[in-house]
Enzyme design. Structure first.
Site, short mmCIF file in Angstrom:
data_model
loop_
_atom_site.label_atom_id
_atom_site.label_comp_id
_atom_site.label_asym_id
_atom_site.label_seq_id
_atom_site.Cartn_x
_atom_site.Cartn_y
_atom_site.Cartn_z
CE1 TYR A 172 -3.61 -2.27 5.64
CE2 TYR A 172 -2.71 -0.31 4.60
CZ TYR A 172 -3.33 -1.53 4.50
OH TYR A 172 -3.66 -2.02 3.27
CE LYS B 44 -1.39 -4.79 3.80
NZ LYS B 44 -1.70 -6.05 3.09
CB SER C 221 -0.86 -0.07 1.26
OG SER C 221 -1.25 1.18 1.72
#
Lengths: 326, 326
Positions: free
Chosen positions: A150, A154, A126
């Site tokens: 997050y 990732k 992402s």
């Protein structure tokens, strides 16, 4: 060829499954087309199986080893790992984000390592792996500097996939996805949820809240192109990736004001007028740490592509979802 | 103030302990000097306690939660996490490297999070987080691209420390250490072991194998300066680090040929003649992926420094270890 999709009941998982079943073939690691004989869809809820005999649906917690051992055998030669806790939820529930975004991703790699058959594995990553003082256009070798849990999870999964690939445990690829827009359905807990909501809800005759400034730049990709990219990413020659298995996917760099203008162009003033501006500091902080554009020359050399205008993206959404503009 | 050193029986751990006991004080998070009332040395073997009543030695597996819970309480306000599996061993034993370099580092952060007292935590990292196509001089914001499992594990630990710091669970700092040279003692399983061995063994009247080309550039720091940097790193103002908690420590960029020339300058031709060149592809590959120099202007602004010549490093080693050059 046997294929596994984690997060198989999710939005991208279901679209990817439908596309794979429709194509019926996937290239193997040598570039030769092979018939898809089995497709396992794993998720915490039961996925639709499209009434297709090739599909097996499995319900389970992806952070449990026994579940992954049930869905990965030494015939599973292509794995799309889409299961994830979205950005807003991973920030709100630290432990859950670590468990799914980090532990489960590592466990998936571990099960592959123990099977020993070196499957091709696609991880989705992402824009959230970037942050801090960024150049105007992020390069493939811009340092990862996540400013959310997050993004950190990732980025860690990327490092793991790189090392497991370097050691020959898997043949891995990381595709850094732009924000997907326009998603059908309902809002979710992702900080980027509004990037679909401000188009989707007005087209459905509903009001939508825009929580960020109109000048905020987003890096977007349509669901159609996202699915094409996932399949192309799995099929591309691993050797062409070299030491760095992560690829920034092509996307569209648009400001929120440009998105609204495109909606007005496609669907008219009345529809565009259903967007209510209501800044939300928490969301602005997360989204503002993401890059608004990145250089994708590497992805383009690898044969990956995006749309050319956001108005086209909206038109594609209206056609795919069979929407009547009112 | 209570202090914990993991890897407390190791070379750096013991030197750091001795220096802290000698200083007797450490600055707290507000910059005020505080008396060190307790120093816990944790390792898999029992550390020397220097006959000092402030020292408590603990033997245990750092990857076990109960061990970390025993040594971290809500009075432990400074933690130096030095325990690690070295590069060569982490490459040879993948599971052991993951367990100590990744799992134990995460567990340490988890125990701090659960205690809830936001201690200052220093992680040591390494040149091995860099790799691939590097600029001649690595910058603070050069992308991490590890080409060894050790480097990948250290890069992941950096990301974890950054996120735990951002969320306020710890007040963390990552110090990327140059290769430490000259280490006393015996060779170890680190790929960089020769960087001490080619100086230390000849000074002891023994032959030493040099496994890499003379043109190979290394980025070095003496044990003296490493200890000073660890303490300065803990004491520096966390706010000055901003969003990126990792700092590339100053070092000396020298080629292996320059190291040998410095040994000849300090100890004479006879000593330097004890180096046997015997290339080892495995070690050349790992060491060759590391940067030979990095820009340290950020570290210097934070008040950190290295030596100015490798001959000075050798002279310091001879003085510290009380060596008679023959």
């Amino acid at each position: 060829m046997k294929v596994l999709i984690t997060g198989g009941a999710g939005f991208l998982g279901q679209r990817l499954a439908r596309e794979l079943l429709s194509r019926g073939v996937l290239k193997d690691a040598h570039g030769a087309p092979q018939t898809i004989t089995g497709l396992v869809l794993l998720d915490v809820v039961r996925a639709h199986d499209f009434g297709d005999a090739r599909v097996r649906t499995e319900v389970g917690d992806i952070a449990e080893r026994s579940v992954l051992e049930r869905v990965i055998d030494d015939q599973t030669s292509a794995i799309f790992h889409l299961a994830a806790i979205v950005s807003g939820q991973a920030e709100a529930d630290f432990e859950l984000g670590m468990r799914i975004n980090l532990d489960a991703s590592r466990l998936l790699l571990e099960v592959c390592r123990q099977r020993g058959h070196q499957p091709r594995v696609v991880f989705t990553s992402s824009v959230a792996v970037y942050g801090g003082d960024l150049p105007a256009v992020v390069q493939d070798d811009t340092a990862l500097n996540p400013q959310s849990s997050y993004g950190a999870q990732k980025a860690i999964a990327e490092l793991l996939l790189n090392d497991y690939s370097r050691r020959g445990f898997v043949d891995g690829r990381v595709l850094r996805l732009p924000t997907i827009s326009v998603r059908p359905g309902r809002p979710n807990a992702a900080a980027s949820s509004f990037a679909s909501g401000i188009i989707r809800e007005p087209l459905n005759g509903e009001e939508a809240v825009c929580p960020v400034a109109g000048s905020t730049r987003l890096w977007l990709l349509s669901p159609r192109k996202a699915i094409d990219s996932l399949i192309a990413g799995l099929e591309l020659d691993g050797a062409a990736l070299g030491k760095q298995r992560a690829v920034n996917l092509p996307g569209l760099s648009v400001s929120v004001d440009e998105m609204i203008a495109a909606l007005r162009e496609v669907a008219g003033e009345k529809v565009a007028g259903r967007i209510v501006r209501q800044p939300d500091e928490r969301i602005e902080k997360i989204v503002g740490s993401w890059p608004g554009a990145w250089d994708t020359s590497r992805a383009e050399r690898l044969g990956l592509a995006a749309e050319r205008s956001f108005a086209d993206v909206i038109r594609g959404y209206i056609a795919d979802e069979d929407i009547e503009v009112r």
